[in-house]
Design a protein around this motif. Structure first.
Motif, short mmCIF file in Angstrom:
data_model
loop_
_atom_site.label_atom_id
_atom_site.label_comp_id
_atom_site.label_asym_id
_atom_site.label_seq_id
_atom_site.Cartn_x
_atom_site.Cartn_y
_atom_site.Cartn_z
N ILE A 1 -38.21 -22.01 55.11
CA ILE A 1 -38.27 -23.41 55.73
C ILE A 1 -39.26 -24.20 54.65
O ILE A 1 -40.43 -23.92 54.75
CB ILE A 1 -38.64 -23.36 57.26
N THR A 2 -38.61 -25.10 54.19
CA THR A 2 -39.29 -25.93 53.32
C THR A 2 -40.35 -26.97 53.77
O THR A 2 -39.61 -27.52 55.03
CB THR A 2 -38.52 -26.38 52.02
N ASN A 3 -41.30 -27.26 53.30
CA ASN A 3 -42.07 -28.54 53.70
C ASN A 3 -42.35 -28.47 55.23
O ASN A 3 -41.80 -29.23 56.03
CB ASN A 3 -41.45 -29.71 53.49
N VAL A 4 -43.21 -27.26 55.58
CA VAL A 4 -43.19 -27.01 56.94
C VAL A 4 -43.95 -28.14 57.57
O VAL A 4 -44.91 -28.55 57.15
CB VAL A 4 -43.77 -25.68 57.25
N SER A 5 -43.78 -28.18 58.71
CA SER A 5 -44.62 -29.38 59.70
C SER A 5 -44.80 -28.68 61.20
O SER A 5 -44.32 -27.52 61.39
CB SER A 5 -43.76 -30.92 59.97
N GLU A 6 -45.48 -29.34 61.71
CA GLU A 6 -45.97 -29.08 63.17
C GLU A 6 -44.97 -28.63 63.92
O GLU A 6 -44.94 -27.43 64.75
CB GLU A 6 -47.04 -29.94 63.84
N GLU A 7 -43.85 -29.10 63.96
CA GLU A 7 -42.63 -28.94 64.66
C GLU A 7 -41.90 -27.58 64.62
O GLU A 7 -40.99 -27.18 65.07
CB GLU A 7 -41.73 -30.07 64.63
N ASP A 8 -42.32 -26.93 63.29
CA ASP A 8 -41.64 -25.67 62.96
C ASP A 8 -42.21 -24.46 63.48
O ASP A 8 -41.87 -23.40 63.37
CB ASP A 8 -41.55 -25.49 61.33
N SER A 9 -43.41 -24.66 64.38
CA SER A 9 -44.05 -23.69 64.70
C SER A 9 -43.08 -23.27 66.14
O SER A 9 -42.35 -23.81 66.39
CB SER A 9 -45.54 -24.09 65.43
N GLY A 10 -43.32 -21.82 66.23
CA GLY A 10 -42.53 -21.30 67.48
C GLY A 10 -42.26 -19.96 67.14
O GLY A 10 -42.76 -19.48 66.27
N GLU A 11 -41.30 -19.27 68.12
CA GLU A 11 -41.10 -18.11 67.53
C GLU A 11 -39.60 -17.98 66.97
O GLU A 11 -38.64 -18.46 67.60
CB GLU A 11 -40.86 -17.04 69.06
N TYR A 12 -39.37 -17.22 65.95
CA TYR A 12 -38.28 -16.91 65.36
C TYR A 12 -37.91 -15.42 65.44
O TYR A 12 -38.90 -14.63 65.45
CB TYR A 12 -38.26 -17.29 63.82
N PHE A 13 -36.70 -15.21 65.47
CA PHE A 13 -36.48 -13.72 65.57
C PHE A 13 -34.93 -13.39 64.75
O PHE A 13 -34.12 -14.35 64.44
CB PHE A 13 -36.09 -12.96 66.88
N CYS A 14 -35.07 -12.43 64.08
CA CYS A 14 -33.79 -11.83 63.26
C CYS A 14 -33.15 -10.65 64.00
O CYS A 14 -33.76 -9.92 64.53
CB CYS A 14 -34.52 -11.61 61.74
N LEU A 15 -31.90 -10.79 63.91
CA LEU A 15 -31.07 -9.86 64.66
C LEU A 15 -30.28 -8.97 63.51
O LEU A 15 -29.56 -9.50 62.65
CB LEU A 15 -30.27 -10.36 65.49
N ALA A 16 -30.57 -7.75 63.46
CA ALA A 16 -29.77 -6.96 62.53
C ALA A 16 -28.56 -6.08 63.59
O ALA A 16 -29.19 -5.33 64.43
CB ALA A 16 -30.88 -5.84 61.78
N SER A 17 -27.36 -6.02 62.96
CA SER A 17 -26.39 -5.38 63.60
C SER A 17 -25.54 -4.88 62.87
O SER A 17 -25.03 -5.34 61.52
CB SER A 17 -25.90 -6.52 64.50
#
Length: 1292
Positions: A422-438
């Motif tokens: 994610i380029t040029n990160v701002s405050e709204e990009d904070s939070g929880e991300y998750f990756c799903l391997a299947s």
């Protein structure tokens, strides 16, 4: 904040100027009030002006309250003033020294003055210094840092160290440095020097020394007598590229299907090295979703396959400054497997793992470990999240954000979806991300909690403040960050708390307020805002100038303008305090502003419509408390250039003379130039043309003279033009009257055009029809011309039936129309009528936008936006311009926009081949057009980065091959995939000593294809081939070179096949070997056949040896011709054949023609008639001779019939074989000649000297020559008498 010094009228909204200070103020030497160029907290909108009250309140205690309280007071005061309902006074440009309204003189409450003053201070501005070098050099100025090294300055240890610091100021500043917050004495270190007229440090290591000794934190100080400016704290570090530690790596033993991580652990470098994996033979490791390199440099195998042990694996580190690559000892894999044979056919097996006996298993994460992790990133940086999973089959990775979508405008997937950036990160990009391997066995996910922090960033960076003595101003230093940064003020490099006290200065948090500044207030202030993630340092000086007014333009300029035009008289000026400017005409005392005049804030005076009475001398006067300056401009008004007798459309016959009139009226003081254009190009005046001042004459008109002729009358100030069309007719009968030059029956032109019912968007046009010339008028075409975009060009407006002579025309806004009418009947069109008077419609915002909007890259880092400009009827107003907007497609970023006057705009610094949304909106002085639709364009393309892989060649036949390859990844194309292209060349021939051309050829396969065919190859040859990817920019890198051999083929045709016929018995054939044998030749095949007209003989086939190039044919028929066909042979078969025919016999054509004529019936009848006529003539001749008696006898010694007459010499004509057939009463000799048989009843032979004989009737025949001549003569006569053809030649 900056404020313009060259100030005239306050033309911008919300920008007003106070009346001049009272005379009492001037007398007491008070400095002018700070009322000149500031928004008075909307008090002007309320109509209240309280100058004295404001000045008195400037010293009240309320003025020292915090700014947020002052802003509240401003809003309360605004509400209070709205209730006063006092008429609004005029703004600067129409200043009045008269009395102000009585209500305005009533003193308000004291708190209003303080609030009002703080409003002024919060919006105060500064003087702008002109760019005039003479002023720049004269004015004093504190130092300003103009160039400095970056905060983290990493240098190459092999080079000298350079730490930059440059500054400007007047007088020129001096420099000194600190190192690790202590004074750095440059003079004590022989290696360190400072550049002349600069603060840049140079540390020289040519005579020895270690760069590491100079590492530390440096800061530059630039000082003159008005203050000191500081650079950033520059952290100097020396680049490091340590060697890889020596280690012996044992083979890595792993079970097939198990996960594996090969750790790189590169040596710590400064800056960090770039990591990549290769084999020990420097071949790159192929990466895919099963095998890939992580962000930490390790190589991850989601599952190991037997094929992975075919190479070794070495980690490589490339260091930036030294440009060196260090290679780690390679890893060797040993894969344990249940299927020991590496069968390549199993790689594409739909269930490869089961086929190899590898057990399938659910995914598990190799990096990061566990089910959750956290990550911190700074605002403005790139966020890189990575998930690498193992499993059989290889798992797929998908990314999600909890409670929302991924930011599509900034998010992109890398490393086969294993990484999310994610380029040029701002405050709204904070939070929880998750990756799903299947995979098909199951799925697993990992949650990453992202926290966004921020180093300080500017909200309001302090700007240099230039004030006049006694003025007020402020410096604002506002920054934000996470955590919230602290603000520290310094003056001349020292903390503000330790600086000498200044009663005119007050610090209010992030703002410094200056009141009643004096010359002694000059200094350089530093604002340092910092938190745990970084800092920002800004310099802003406060300079107090005391400059009397000065004029910046040349004096006594002469301006010449055309009557009724708009013009602007410039008067740039400068002064501090900011002068007031007034304009006067011809020394009159009244100030020029309002009505036909408008004064701009930069001092320019605009005259909206020039009249004769506007001519004169204009004086601009700039005044402040230190004095005044003035300048004069002389304005001369000139008459416009007008063509009052325009050239008319004409129709002329070829060869006639045409005169095109162009009579011009212009101002006699201006030089007039009249030129002509033909079809909008400069007209070359040749010998057939004569150009006079008021006409153009063309003598001997030709077809090439047809076209449009434009008369251009111009002076150095303006121009006018008129156009006419010349039609040239072909030659016709001489006209009987003057009107015959026009096409017969065409109507005469309409006349007396009149405009009535004038409305904003319509007008009624009425005309009187011309003579119909015996053919009813069927239609009228109304045309218009406008003089703004395409003057002189006529366009069709509308069409009306021939029964009307008046029409209401719909008009577009802001077009200066002129109309003409053309009548039409069944014969043709009339000449256009004379133009009507002009009618200009009022303006309006555009109702449409330009069309054909495109966005295409012309370079790899730009995008050129183009469109079709709008014409006069769609502009709808003056100053048509275009608002160009663009942004990345499918993003939520703000639109970029720019206003353009042309029809193109280039967006720079774009990523490679990225889709953009583009909008182009029309705008004029009346407003904007409708909201445009978005058009998708693309930025520029770069060359492809990858080549096709797995290129396979299959030979189809001796001249064609089929190709198959794997497609490249779309992100490596870097543009639009145009085609795959094969480059191939003929390396050699399998035939010895045969030279071949190695010129490269190419075959294109458009689109995203995976196979193709290359044809037209040479057989029996060695070829090489390479594949590339082609986009709009060009070719990408070439693939691995493939070699192939074409099999033997059939030869090309023998060269230079020649047929010669030396005589009638033989025919000789010669040829050269084929240019391309295409194999080992085994011989030639010769086929020939005799033919005579339509009759064809039996074909004969000869098989010749491969080295033979000659052949002789014995003719069996001397009359027939032969057709030969020759081809070369290889083991594959016969090649291309070449065909030639034997030459025709010399008399064949003549014989055929004569035979054809001799068999015609009419010819036979004609010959019979001629023979009968000759016979009658002979009979008549003999009768006449017999009646004449005796005849004279030739003397014996007369010369006999000589050989001069060729007919008498050989006694015959040379005819063809067909006409030389034996005649009746003759025999053929062995040599083919014909001899007459002796007749029994012939005359007696006479020997030489014999006596003459008498005929039976007693007449004397005469003496003959010798017997030989007699025989030949008789024989010839006998031969001629038997052929009618010979009879004709005898008569001839």
């Amino acid at each position: 904040m900056r404020r313009r010094a060259a100030r005239g009228a306050a033309g911008d909204a919300g920008e007003v100027a106070a009346p001049a200070a009272d005379s009492s103020d001037s007398a007491q030497g008070r400095s002018p009030s700070p009322w000149r160029l500031i928004d008075l907290c909307a008090i002007w909108d309320a109509g209240v002006y309280l100058p004295s009250a404001a000045r008195n309140g400037a010293s009240s205690g309320v003025a020292r309250r915090r700014l947020n309280e002052a802003e509240k007071l401003c809003s309360v005061r605004e509400a209070q003033l709205k209730r006063l309902k006092v008429t609004r006074p005029r703004v600067l440009g129409s200043r009045e020294r008269g009395r102000v309204p009585r209500m305005a003189r009533q003193p308000p409450p004291p708190w209003v003055h303080a609030a009002f003053l703080l409003c002024l201070l919060s919006l105060g501005g500064a003087i702008e210094i002109p760019m005039d070098p003479s002023i720049q050099n004269e004015l004093t100025q504190p130092p300003t840092i103009t160039k400095q090294s970056v905060k983290d300055h990493i240098v190459d240890p092999r080079d000298n160290i350079l730490i930059e610091c440059e500054a400007k100021g007047n007088p020129a500043p001096s420099f000194h440095w600190t190192r690790n917050s202590r004074f750095f004495n440059i003079a004590k270190d022989p290696r360190v020097s400072m550049r002349r007229r600069s603060g840049t440090l140079v540390i020289d290591f040519r005579s020895g020394g270690r760069p590491e000794e100079y590492e530390g934190e440096y800061q530059c100080f630039a000082r003159n007598k008005f203050g000191t400016a500081l650079s950033n704290r520059i952290r100097l570090q020396v680049s490091k590229s340590p060697l890889w530690p020596k280690e012996n790596l044992d083979p890595v033993v792993v079970q097939e299907g198990a996960p594996l991580t090969l750790q790189c652990n590169p040596p710590p470098g400064l800056p960090s090295p770039v990591i990549f994996w290769m084999s020990s033979s420097m071949e790159p490791i192929t990466q895919d979703k099963r095998v890939s390199q992580g962000h930490n440099g390790d190589l991850y195998f989601s599952n190991v396959m037997l094929q992975d042990m075919q190479t070794d694996y070495s980690c490589n580190a490339r260091f930036h400054f030294t440009h060196t690559i260090q290679q780690k000892n390679p890893f060797t894999l040993k894969v344990l497997t249940n299927h020991p044979y590496n069968d390549s056919s199993l790689r594409n097996h739909p269930d490869m793992y089961s086929a190899r006996g590898v057990a399938e298993r659910t995914p598990s994460f190799m990096y990061p470990q566990g089910t959750a992790s956290s990550q911190m990133v700074l605002r403005g940086m790139d966020l890189l999240l990575e998930c690498i999973a193992s499993g059989v089959p290889t798992p797929d990775i998908a990314w999600y954000k909890k409670g929302g979508d991924l930011p599509s405008d900034k998010a992109k997937f890398e490393n086969f979806n294993k990484a999310l950036r994610i380029t040029n990160v701002s405050e709204e990009d904070s939070g929880e991300y998750f990756c799903l391997a299947s995979n098909k066995m199951g799925s697993i996910r990992h949650t990453i909690s992202v926290r966004v922090k921020a180093a300080p960033y500017w909200l309001d960076e302090p700007k240099n403040l230039i004030l006049a003595p006694g003025e007020d101003g402020r410096l604002v230093c506002r920054a934000n960050g996470n955590p919230k940064p602290t603000v520290q003020w310094m003056v001349n490099g020292e903390p503000l708390q330790s600086a000498p006290p200044n009663p005119n200065r007050e610090v209010a948090g992030d703002t410094i307020i200056f009141r009643d500044t004096q010359i002694s207030s000059r200094a350089v202030y530093q604002c340092n805002t910092s938190n745990e993630h970084g800092y920002l340092l800004a310099n802003a000086f406060v300079s107090v100038l005391d400059v009397p007014p000065r004029m910046l333009s040349p004096r006594n300029q002469l301006i010449r303008v055309i009557l009724y035009n708009r013009t602007r008289l410039d008067c740039p000026f400068f002064g501090s305090p900011i002068p007031t400017l007034r304009w006067f005409k011809n020394g009159q005392g009244s100030n020029l502003d309002g009505g036909n005049y408008h004064v701009y804030e930069n001092g320019s005076l605009e005259i909206k419509m020039i009249r004769k009475e506007d001519q004169g001398i204009y004086t601009c006067v700039a005044t402040n408390i230190l004095g005044k300056a003035e300048n004069q401009v002389r304005l001369e008004v000139k008459d416009p250039t007008r063509i009052y007798r325009m050239p008319e459309d004409q129709v002329a016959k070829r060869g006639t003379t045409v005169q095109l009139e162009c009579r011009v009226k212009h101002d006699p003081s201006l030089k007039l130039t009249v030129s002509w254009l033909k079809d909008d190009e400069p007209l070359y005046i040749g010998n057939r043309m004569k150009k006079e001042d008021d006409s153009l004459t063309i003598f001997g008109v030709a077809e090439r003279d047809q076209g449009s002729y434009t008369c251009v009358a111009s002076t150095e100030l303006d121009q006018d033009l008129a156009k006419a069309y010349l039609t040239v007719l072909a030659d016709q009968a001489t006209p009987t009257n003057r009107l015959a030059a026009l096409p017969k029956g065409r109507p005469d032109r309409p006349r007396d055009l009149e405009l009535t019912d004038l409305a904003e968007r319509s007008v009624r046009l009425t005309w009187i029809p011309g003579d119909a010339n015996n053919s009813p008028i069927t239609d009228y075409v109304v045309q218009f011309e406008e003089d703004q975009f395409q003057p002189g060009v006529w366009h069709d407006h509308s069409k009306y039936p021939g029964s009307v002579n008046s029409a209401v025309l719909r008009l577009s806004p802001y077009v200066n129309y002129q109309f003409r009418v053309i009548a039409i009947n069944e014969v043709g069109s009339s000449h256009p009528s004379l133009p009507s008077e002009r009618y200009r419609t009022s303006g309006a915002p555009p109702e449409s936008n330009p069309g054909d909007v495109k966005g295409e890259g012309t370079r790899k880092n730009n995008m050129e936006i183009t469109w079709t400009p709008m014409n006069a009827t769609s502009a709808f107003g003056p100053n048509l311009r275009y608002i160009v907007k663009w942004r990345r497609r499918e993003t939520r970023e703000a639109w970029n926009n720019v206003t353009v006057w042309g029809s193109r705009y280039v967006v720079g610094q774009t990523p490679v081949y990225v889709p953009y949304e583009i909008r182009v909106q029309a705008e004029n002085d009346f407003g904007k057009g409708p909201e445009p639709e978005s058009v998708i364009g693309y930025s520029g393309e770069d060359y492809p980065r990858a080549a096709p892989t797995e290129v396979k060649v299959r030979v189809m036949n001796s001249t064609a091959i089929s190709l198959q390859w794997n497609r490249v990844y779309s992100d490596t194309v870097q543009g639009q995939l145009r085609e795959y292209r094969a480059y191939y060349w003929r390396e050699s021939s399998l035939l010895k000593n045969l030279w071949v051309s190695q010129k490269r050829q190419q075959a294109s396969f458009p689109g995203d294809r995976l196979r193709g065919v290359v044809s037209r190859l040479f057989p029996y040859s060695n070829y090489k081939l390479e594949m590339v990817v082609v986009n709009g920019r060009g070719d990408g890198p070439r693939s691995e070179t493939k070699e192939f051999t074409t099999p033997e083929g059939v030869p090309s045709a023998p060269r230079r096949f020649r047929v010669r016929q030396p005589n009638l018995e033989t025919i000789n054939l010669e040829w050269d070997h084929p240019e391309h044998p295409n194999g080992i030749m085994i011989g030639y095949t010769l086929k020939y056949v005799a033919f005579n007209g339509t009759k064809v003989g039996k074909q004969i086939v000869e098989n010749l040896s491969p080295n033979q190039t000659k052949f002789t044919v014995q003719r069996t028929d001397p009359v027939s011709r032969y057709r030969f066909t020759l081809s070369a042979r290889t083991q594959v078969g016969s090649g291309e054949a070449v065909t030639e025919e034997s030459p025709a016999p010399p008399n064949e054509a003549y014989t055929n023609n004569q035979a054809d004529i001799a068999t015609q019936g009419w010819f036979i009848g004609l010959m019979c008639a001629i023979a009968l006529l000759v016979l009658i003539l002979l009979i008549v001749c003999f009768i006449k001779r017999s009646r004449g008696g005796k005849y004279p006898v030739r003397e014996k010694k007369d010369v006999p019939l000589g050989p001069e007459d060729p007919k008498e010499e050989d006694g015959s004509f040379d005819y063809s074989d067909e006409d030389n057939k034996p005649l009746q009463g003759s025999q053929t000799s062995l040599d083919g000649t014909i001899k007459q048989q002796e007749s029994d009843d012939s005359l007696v032979d006479y020997g030489e000297g014999g006596e003459g004989q008498f005929n039976e009737d007693g007449s004397f025949i005469g003496q003959y020559t010798v017997k030989k001549d007699k025989e030949e003569t008789e024989g010839n006569e006998s031969s001629e008498a038997t052929s009618p053809v010979n009879a004709i030649y005898s008569l001839a």
